[in-house]
Design an enzyme around this catalytic site. Sequence first.
Site, short mmCIF file in Angstrom:
data_model
loop_
_atom_site.label_atom_id
_atom_site.label_comp_id
_atom_site.label_asym_id
_atom_site.label_seq_id
_atom_site.Cartn_x
_atom_site.Cartn_y
_atom_site.Cartn_z
N GLU A 170 20.86 -8.10 27.84
CA GLU A 170 21.65 -8.08 26.61
C GLU A 170 21.16 -9.16 25.65
O GLU A 170 20.63 -10.18 26.08
CB GLU A 170 23.13 -8.27 27.01
CG GLU A 170 24.14 -8.38 25.91
CD GLU A 170 24.30 -7.14 25.04
OE1 GLU A 170 23.30 -6.69 24.46
OE2 GLU A 170 25.44 -6.65 24.91
N ASP A 171 21.33 -8.91 24.37
CA ASP A 171 20.90 -9.91 23.40
C ASP A 171 21.86 -11.10 23.33
O ASP A 171 21.43 -12.26 23.36
CB ASP A 171 20.74 -9.28 21.99
CG ASP A 171 21.98 -8.49 21.54
OD1 ASP A 171 22.95 -8.37 22.30
OD2 ASP A 171 21.97 -7.99 20.39
N LEU A 213 30.53 -6.20 27.19
CA LEU A 213 29.99 -6.20 28.55
C LEU A 213 31.06 -5.94 29.61
O LEU A 213 30.76 -5.38 30.65
CB LEU A 213 29.27 -7.52 28.84
CG LEU A 213 27.80 -7.51 28.44
CD1 LEU A 213 27.13 -8.81 28.81
CD2 LEU A 213 27.06 -6.34 29.08
N ARG A 241 15.79 -7.45 12.50
CA ARG A 241 15.58 -7.41 13.96
C ARG A 241 14.16 -7.80 14.34
O ARG A 241 13.89 -8.17 15.47
CB ARG A 241 15.84 -5.99 14.48
CG ARG A 241 17.28 -5.52 14.37
CD ARG A 241 17.43 -4.19 15.09
NE ARG A 241 18.67 -3.50 14.78
CZ ARG A 241 19.83 -3.71 15.41
NH1 ARG A 241 19.91 -4.60 16.38
NH2 ARG A 241 20.91 -3.03 15.08
N ASP A 274 29.40 -12.47 23.08
CA ASP A 274 30.25 -13.12 22.09
C ASP A 274 31.66 -13.18 22.69
O ASP A 274 31.96 -14.05 23.50
CB ASP A 274 30.15 -12.29 20.81
CG ASP A 274 30.83 -12.89 19.61
OD1 ASP A 274 30.99 -14.12 19.57
OD2 ASP A 274 31.21 -12.13 18.69
N PHE A 309 26.99 -16.98 13.24
CA PHE A 309 26.38 -15.65 13.24
C PHE A 309 24.86 -15.79 13.22
O PHE A 309 24.30 -16.44 12.35
CB PHE A 309 26.84 -14.82 12.04
CG PHE A 309 26.44 -13.38 12.18
CD1 PHE A 309 27.21 -12.51 12.94
CD2 PHE A 309 25.26 -12.91 11.61
CE1 PHE A 309 26.81 -11.19 13.11
CE2 PHE A 309 24.86 -11.60 11.78
CZ PHE A 309 25.64 -10.73 12.54
P1 IMP Z 1 31.15 -8.99 22.27
O1 IMP Z 1 31.77 -7.70 22.72
O2 IMP Z 1 32.05 -9.72 21.31
O3 IMP Z 1 30.70 -9.87 23.40
O4 IMP Z 1 29.95 -8.61 21.35
C1 IMP Z 1 28.69 -8.46 21.80
C2 IMP Z 1 27.87 -7.72 20.77
O5 IMP Z 1 28.22 -8.11 19.43
C3 IMP Z 1 26.43 -8.08 20.93
O6 IMP Z 1 25.79 -7.21 21.82
C4 IMP Z 1 25.88 -7.98 19.53
O7 IMP Z 1 25.47 -6.66 19.29
C5 IMP Z 1 27.06 -8.31 18.65
N1 IMP Z 1 27.04 -9.70 18.16
C6 IMP Z 1 27.86 -10.70 18.52
N2 IMP Z 1 27.57 -11.85 17.88
C7 IMP Z 1 26.51 -11.56 17.10
C8 IMP Z 1 25.72 -12.36 16.20
O8 IMP Z 1 25.90 -13.57 15.99
N3 IMP Z 1 24.70 -11.71 15.59
C9 IMP Z 1 24.42 -10.38 15.79
N4 IMP Z 1 25.13 -9.61 16.62
C10 IMP Z 1 26.16 -10.19 17.27
MG MG Z 2 24.16 -6.03 21.61
#
Ligand code: IMP
Ligand code: MG
Length: 179
Positions: free
Chosen positions: A103-104, A112, A169, A107, A156
Amino acid sequence: MTMTWNGYTFDILIDEARLQARIKELGQQISADYAGQRLLLLCILKGGVLFLTDLMRNLSIPHEIDFLAVSSYGKEIRESTGVVRILKDLDEPIEGIHVLIVEDIIDTGHTLTYITNILQARRPASLKICTLLDKTERRRVEIPVDYVGFPIPDKFVFGYGLDLDEKFRNLPYIAVMTE
Ligand code: IMP
Ligand code: MG
């Protein structure tokens, strides 16, 4: 170093050399941990793509890859809600296989959590998580993360697979918006 593009101003948070050095370390660690096992790298589209390909090049063990596409939130909305839709499912079953999610960024953890619940039901031999970036302060739901490239502050970020409104990207480094 502050840069501008079409009215956006940003700084480099993690440069290319640091990124690549850390991915090399992760590759060595994962190669040792999964030696002798059938390993599937499961990339979460789209953000994990650049990380996946560089991680693969740093693995010294045989492995397979597959892709899962989800929508965690729409364009221009920057907080995930926990409502996740599967846009593209895996090509193959994962029962009995050691699965490592690539995963990238994590947050809130909502995306996940949802994905791992679905995948656990398919009975992989093991299911672990490797994320390049981890915004630990932002976590809303507890989720065990096995490999982390870099913990980062609550800002961000984009570049190296991550998008800013579907752009940037391709940057070879992680950039951060300047206030
Ligand atoms: P979560 O469900 O809040 O953990 O979000 C995870 C997803 O939100 C990641 O896989 C990213 O696609 C996106 N995301 C969260 N923070 C960022 C950021 O700072 N930049 C770009 N994408 C983000
Ligand atoms: Mg992602």
